[in-house]
Design a protein around this motif. Structure first.
Motif, short mmCIF file in Angstrom:
data_model
loop_
_atom_site.label_atom_id
_atom_site.label_comp_id
_atom_site.label_asym_id
_atom_site.label_seq_id
_atom_site.Cartn_x
_atom_site.Cartn_y
_atom_site.Cartn_z
N GLN A 7 0.82 -0.94 0.07
CA GLN A 7 0.04 -0.12 -0.06
C GLN A 7 0.97 1.16 0.03
OE1 GLN A 7 -2.60 -1.63 3.46
NE2 GLN A 7 -4.03 -0.48 2.16
N TYR A 14 4.91 -0.69 -5.94
CA TYR A 14 3.95 0.12 -6.42
C TYR A 14 4.75 0.48 -7.49
CZ TYR A 14 1.59 4.20 -7.30
OH TYR A 14 0.64 5.31 -8.16
N ILE A 45 -4.55 -1.41 -2.60
CA ILE A 45 -3.69 -2.52 -2.14
C ILE A 45 -3.30 -3.06 -3.39
CG2 ILE A 45 -3.11 -4.71 -1.06
CD1 ILE A 45 -5.75 -4.25 0.53
N ARG A 60 -4.73 -3.86 -8.38
CA ARG A 60 -5.12 -3.41 -7.18
C ARG A 60 -6.21 -3.78 -6.76
NH1 ARG A 60 -5.76 3.22 -8.59
NH2 ARG A 60 -7.83 3.12 -9.11
#
Length: 145
Positions: A7, A14, A45, A60
């Motif tokens: 996250q 990410y 997430i 996600r």
């Protein structure tokens, strides 16, 4: 395939997710970059699948009450047709079940409806709609009996 999640918008996970999304959605499908990165980035997430330390697939999850909404499912071009999308979706489903969620929902590009049907998703009664210039169908998979 190794699945990692985060996250943290500053993490390499990410950044890998974002790179796959930009390659697939912005470059290949011509989705405007300003639509691809949205106001929900910090609420999601992120799941990324790695093969030989290379990020090849991402998605996600956004919490939506008792459900998770699956978004931004993308497989890098060289990694397609190897089952990585299915594997990552199953990992996200397992996470949702462990989190006590009742269902997974998503808006599938019409070209991907069969992919999601194979994973147990069903189209809702909502008619197809345009999102970023691409036809989509709302789909759901119940996680409880």
């Amino acid at each position: 395939m190794q699945v990692k999640q985060t996250q943290d918008l500053k993490s390499v996970i990410y950044q890998a997710s974002l790179a796959i999304r930009k390659a697939v959605f912005v470059v290949e499908q011509h989705v405007p970059a300003e639509l691809e990165v949205d106001e929900f980035e910090d609420q999601a997430i992120y799941f990324v699948g790695y093969v030989d330390d290379q990020a090849v697939v991402t998605l996600r999850l956004i919490e939506a009450g008792s459900d998770y909404h699956v978004q931004r499912v993308a497989v890098s071009r060289p990694a397609r047709r190897h089952g990585y999308g299915h594997q990552l979706m199953r990992a996200a489903e397992a996470f949702a079940r462990q989190s006590g969620k009742k269902a997974l929902t998503l808006n599938a590009q019409l070209s991907a409806v069969a992919f999601y049907n194979q994973l147990g998703f069903q189209a809702t009664d909502k008619p197809p709609f345009l999102d970023a210039g691409i036809n989509h169908q709302e789909m759901v998979k119940k996680l409880t009996a």
